[in-house]
Design an enzyme around this catalytic site. Structure first.
Site, PDB file in Angstrom:
ATOM      1  N   CYS A   1       2.735  46.173  -0.419  1.00  0.00           N
ATOM      2  CA  CYS A   1       2.713  47.407  -1.187  1.00  0.00           C
ATOM      3  C   CYS A   1       1.255  47.834  -1.210  1.00  0.00           C
ATOM      4  CB  CYS A   1       3.212  47.138  -2.604  1.00  0.00           C
ATOM      5  SG  CYS A   1       2.893  48.545  -3.686  1.00  0.00           S
TER       6      CYS A   1
ATOM      7  N   CYS B   1       8.712  49.034  -2.805  1.00  0.00           N
ATOM      8  CA  CYS B   1       8.151  48.016  -3.690  1.00  0.00           C
ATOM      9  C   CYS B   1       9.057  47.870  -4.918  1.00  0.00           C
ATOM     10  CB  CYS B   1       6.737  48.428  -4.109  1.00  0.00           C
ATOM     11  SG  CYS B   1       6.059  47.353  -5.381  1.00  0.00           S
TER      12      CYS B   1
ATOM     13  N   ASP C   1       1.437  10.394   3.806  1.00  0.00           N
ATOM     14  CA  ASP C   1       2.162  11.268   4.717  1.00  0.00           C
ATOM     15  C   ASP C   1       1.190  12.247   5.365  1.00  0.00           C
ATOM     16  OD1 ASP C   1       4.247  12.277   6.071  1.00  0.00           O
ATOM     17  OD2 ASP C   1       5.128  13.387   4.407  1.00  0.00           O
TER      18      ASP C   1
ATOM     19  N   TYR D   1      -6.683   2.356   6.930  1.00  0.00           N
ATOM     20  CA  TYR D   1      -5.715   1.305   6.583  1.00  0.00           C
ATOM     21  C   TYR D   1      -5.678   0.126   7.551  1.00  0.00           C
ATOM     22  CZ  TYR D   1      -2.680   4.283   9.506  1.00  0.00           C
ATOM     23  OH  TYR D   1      -2.172   5.040  10.514  1.00  0.00           O
TER      24      TYR D   1
ATOM     25  N   CYS E   1      -0.208  50.046  -8.243  1.00  0.00           N
ATOM     26  CA  CYS E   1       1.037  49.302  -8.467  1.00  0.00           C
ATOM     27  C   CYS E   1       0.872  48.377  -9.672  1.00  0.00           C
ATOM     28  CB  CYS E   1       1.392  48.510  -7.215  1.00  0.00           C
ATOM     29  SG  CYS E   1       2.797  47.424  -7.463  1.00  0.00           S
TER      30      CYS E   1
ATOM     31  N   GLU F   1       0.839  -1.207   0.000  1.00  0.00           N
ATOM     32  CA  GLU F   1       0.000   0.000   0.000  1.00  0.00           C
ATOM     33  C   GLU F   1       0.870   1.251   0.000  1.00  0.00           C
ATOM     34  OE1 GLU F   1      -2.162  -0.053   3.667  1.00  0.00           O
ATOM     35  OE2 GLU F   1      -3.076  -2.000   3.268  1.00  0.00           O
TER      36      GLU F   1
HETATM   37  S1  IVH Z   1      -0.234   0.497   8.833  1.00  0.00           S
HETATM   38  C1  IVH Z   1       1.032  -0.797  13.309  1.00  0.00           C
HETATM   39  N1  IVH Z   1      -0.606   1.586   6.510  1.00  0.00           N
HETATM   40  O1  IVH Z   1       2.700   5.511   8.885  1.00  0.00           O
HETATM   41  C2  IVH Z   1       0.950   0.394  12.476  1.00  0.00           C
HETATM   42  N2  IVH Z   1       0.325   2.936   8.237  1.00  0.00           N
HETATM   43  O2  IVH Z   1       5.361   5.492  10.086  1.00  0.00           O
HETATM   44  C3  IVH Z   1       0.040   0.136  11.333  1.00  0.00           C
HETATM   45  N3  IVH Z   1       0.745   5.239   7.555  1.00  0.00           N
HETATM   46  O3  IVH Z   1       1.675   5.294  12.209  1.00  0.00           O
HETATM   47  C4  IVH Z   1       0.187   1.161  10.357  1.00  0.00           C
HETATM   48  N4  IVH Z   1       0.013   5.052   5.500  1.00  0.00           N
HETATM   49  O4  IVH Z   1       0.288   6.748  10.598  1.00  0.00           O
HETATM   50  C5  IVH Z   1      -0.161   1.774   7.769  1.00  0.00           C
HETATM   51  N5  IVH Z   1      -1.039   2.409   4.404  1.00  0.00           N
HETATM   52  C6  IVH Z   1      -0.608   2.605   5.652  1.00  0.00           C
HETATM   53  C7  IVH Z   1      -0.122   3.842   6.088  1.00  0.00           C
HETATM   54  C8  IVH Z   1       0.350   3.962   7.395  1.00  0.00           C
HETATM   55  C9  IVH Z   1       0.511   5.866   6.395  1.00  0.00           C
HETATM   56  C10 IVH Z   1       1.349   5.881   8.740  1.00  0.00           C
HETATM   57  C11 IVH Z   1       0.697   5.537  10.042  1.00  0.00           C
HETATM   58  C12 IVH Z   1       1.787   4.959  10.875  1.00  0.00           C
HETATM   59  C13 IVH Z   1       2.994   5.579  10.245  1.00  0.00           C
HETATM   60  C14 IVH Z   1       4.244   4.813  10.554  1.00  0.00           C
END
Ligand code: IVH
Length: 677
Positions: free
Chosen positions: A424, A406, A117, A223, A429, A113
């Site tokens: 400005c 300016c 971020d 997720y 302008c 997956e």
């Molecule tokens: S699974 C046991 N799946 O990444 C933790 N996490 O660096 C299960 N995150 O704390 C997490 N996308 O906030 C999982 N597809 C994804 C994710 C994901 C982003 C984040 C999540 C986690 C952090 C870890």
């Protein structure tokens, strides 16, 4: 020797604490994830090799919850993920997993997956209703942010076929597009700019004003699950993802079920290519053992599960050197310093211009000409400077002093006490006029193809387009246009035909294109919904100049329009230059009044007052719902009101409504009517 190690460990520990706070607590990191991971790895290694020094391995997985929110313990800790930085790390992970389970062939399936971020969140559904939302906090205890989460449209508030309780975990994020819009708005309103989409999402969720959050278009991807009352609902990650979809959750695209290292490596490469095309930030990929039975056998270590690994994508942070700093003037007069840096490729894109946002930012980060800096690029967003690499500063570096004049019109600029932006304020302008014209023609505005940055600058210089209405008289200058470099018969005809096509425009689009301060796409839509057409808007806003008028009350009572936006509208529609221009445009264009999508329903065209607390809706939720059905909200009860909805502990508004014989309904009745729709 051991005292050196002790010092180093103390230093690393303080760094981890500092960067953890900056990253999670204040949503404002100053180093890259990679640099942070390096510090953590060095710390963990030294701790294991020096057990007698009294340091413990990092058990923490996040940051301490902020004080302003109520803290609640997670039913199960919200863990982090171990990171892999290259394919060897992934090979090791697969090998470790096989050994642990004693499965020797390629029989283990991995769900692959994108790693979003954003900000992780836990959503609790009790008897199918969203009852609680917690941030990750320190992994064991999170912040209660239910009110804020309720503003996120793609989070189901109710689910069907539910277990008694279900905890859905996932990521809150903001799209790259909305991030860019948000930062532009923050700058216009002299507010803090966010360094990247993750911080914008995290910063949004941790603020108290849920109204403000709603405007930011946050999104959620599910997720995994935390505690669930019935564990037999899914036995693999793939089943769980299907179930998420069934319940109405969104999950990221591009999820694959793979087995071999080769398959995973080519998935990684294809995602690396795709990264820039996806409209949200991904900082890695997550590979998870598909079977929940196997996941259970693998179990967890202190801060991360054994059954998953995050394969980090290369950082979008690179070093470069600042060659000079120029000043740009935006359409509202805001002066933005821009660093010209030595060309550098970041994630496949060449970067030479970097925004410095404002002079306070230069001061805060102590940025000097000649400095080596860390630059971060996120999608199509203009890259920005994360920090100066102080160790590489030479004696040649020069402190930068921003000019008080300016750069476009030479007039003295102003910087108000407490505000970050220098402005400005000369309404004549040139730079502002040009930027406004560019905005007017842009995709967000009138969407005139072929009238971009370059053409507007040229036409302005030649004095054939200095106002919006000049654009629609360009056909009179056909011969002159044809004489310009790069313009032939064909391109001029094409341009004039595009201008012609743009003449039919929806009222809300037209409003956006005017570039009124604080009136972007969203606010324009809201204004169009309430005022329907331009003459009505002008008439009402002019009347609203009088702050005790009903028109002013009506304006500031519109959901998402505050006093400050109202003032900008009043200023704009009181300027005779603007009114003259609007008059010309009204004659040249065909501005389509706002058309309500609502079909006839109980709430259509009703002026509504709410009093008391509702159980099933927040104020924002019910306002959005009824607005979409054609109601208008008003704060005070008067004889013009059509309906009063009351919840628990209603105020004097209810008795006043009874006195005035206004239709009143309670929450039960409200639900009945809504259910029937
Ligand atoms: S699974 C046991 N799946 O990444 C933790 N996490 O660096 C299960 N995150 O704390 C997490 N996308 O906030 C999982 N597809 C994804 C994710 C994901 C982003 C984040 C999540 C986690 C952090 C870890």
């Amino acid at each position: 020797m051991s005292s050196d190690v002790y010092k180093r460990l103390s230093f690393l520990k303080s760094q981890i604490e500092r960067h953890n706070k900056l990253y999670h607590g204040h949503d404002d990191p100053v180093i890259s994830d990679k640099e942070f991971d390096n510090i953590c790895d060095e710390y963990d290694n030294l701790v294991v090799r020096n057990p007698n020094l009294g340091f413990t391995k990092r058990e923490d997985v996040g940051f301490e919850p902020l004080e302003k929110f109520t803290k609640i313990k997670h039913s199960k800790p919200m863990l982090s993920l171990n990171n892999g930085f290259n394919i060897n790390d992934i090979e090791d992970f697969i090998e470790r997993t096989r050994k642990f389970l004693n499965i020797s062939s390629d029989d283990i399936e991995f769900v692959c997956e994108p790693k979003i971020d954003g900000l992780s969140i836990s959503l609790l559904y009790e008897n199918g209703e969203l009852s609680q939302a917690l941030t990750r906090g320190n992994g064991y205890e999170g912040e209660l942010v239910t009110e804020n989460i309720l503003t996120i449209d793609n989070i189901p508030k109710k689910i069907i076929d539910y277990p008694e309780f279900l905890e859905v975990r996932g990521e809150i994020f903001i799209s790259k597009n909305d991030f860019e819009k948000l930062n532009k708005e923050q700058l216009t309103n002299d507010k803090k700019v966010f360094s990247n989409p993750r911080n914008a999402a995290a910063g949004s969720i941790r603020q108290k004003d849920s109204n403000e959050i709603k405007k930011r278009n946050l999104m959620f991807f599910a997720y995994t699950v935390g505690e669930v009352s019935n564990e037999n609902l899914f036995d693999t990650q793939i089943n769980l993802l299907d179930k998420f979809k069934y319940w109405g959750f969104n999950i990221p695209e591009n999820i694959k079920l793979l087995k071999t290292l080769d398959e995973i490596a080519s998935y990684y490469n294809s995602m690396l290519e795709m990264r820039d095309k996806i409209d949200y930030e991904i900082d890695g990929l997550v590979y998870k053992v598909n079977s929940f039975a196997l996941q259970k056998r693998l179990g967890e270590m202190s801060r991360a599960p054994r059954w998953a690994i995050a394969h980090k994508l290369p950082s979008l942070i690179k070093e470069s050197i600042i060659e000079k700093i120029d000043l740009q003037v935006g359409r509202t007069g805001t002066i933005t310093p821009v660093a010209r840096v030595k060309k550098v490729k970041i994630g496949g894109v060449e970067v030479s211009n970097v925004t410095l946002h404002n002079e306070d930012e230069i001061e805060r980060k102590d940025i000097r000409i000649g400095d080596t800096v860390l630059i971060e690029r996120a999608g199509d967003v203009i890259p920005h400077i994360l920090s100066v690499v102080k160790e590489k500063r030479t004696k040649m570096s020069e402190k930068y002093f921003i000019s008080k004049y300016c750069p476009a019109c030479g007039q003295i600029t102003t910087k108000k006490e407490g505000e970050a932006a220098r402005k400005c304020i000369n309404t004549d302008c040139k730079a502002q006029k040009i930027e406004n014209l560019i905005h007017f023609c842009s995709k967000n505005g009138m969407n005139i193809d072929g009238l971009g940055n370059k053409q507007i600058k040229l036409f302005f210089k030649k004095s054939i387009v200095t106002t919006y209405s000049d654009i629609f008289k360009l056909y009179e200058k056909k011969d002159e246009l044809k004489s310009y470099d790069g313009f032939g018969e064909l391109s001029v005809n094409k341009l004039l035909s595009n201008i012609n096509k743009a003449k039919l425009v929806n009222f809300d689009k037209f409003l956006t294109s005017l570039g009124i301060k604080q009136v972007g796409e969203n606010t324009s839509k809201i204004l169009a919904e309430h005022y329907i057409d331009l003459p009505n808007l002008i008439y009402n806003i002019k009347k609203a100049t009088d702050k005790v008028s009903d028109e002013f009350q009506y304006l500031v009572n519109i959901d998402q329009i505050g006093i400050s936006v109202a003032e900008d509208l009043i200023n704009f529609f009181n300027s005779s230059t603007n009114l003259d221009e609007l008059d010309k445009l009204s004659q040249q264009l065909s501005i389509k009044p706002y058309q309500k999508l609502n079909v006839d329903n109980y709430f259509l065209n009703k002026k509504v007052v709410i009093t008391g607390a509702l159980n099933n809706f927040t104020r924002d939720e019910i306002k959005t719902k009824l607005n979409s059905l054609g109601s208008k909200f008003v704060s005070q009860v008067s004889k013009n009101i059509d309906l009063v909805i009351y919840g628990e502990n209603p105020g004097s508004k209810l008795s006043k409504a009874k006195e005035l014989n206004i239709k009143i309904i309670d929450e039960k009745k409200l639900n009945e009517i809504l259910d029937k729709l």
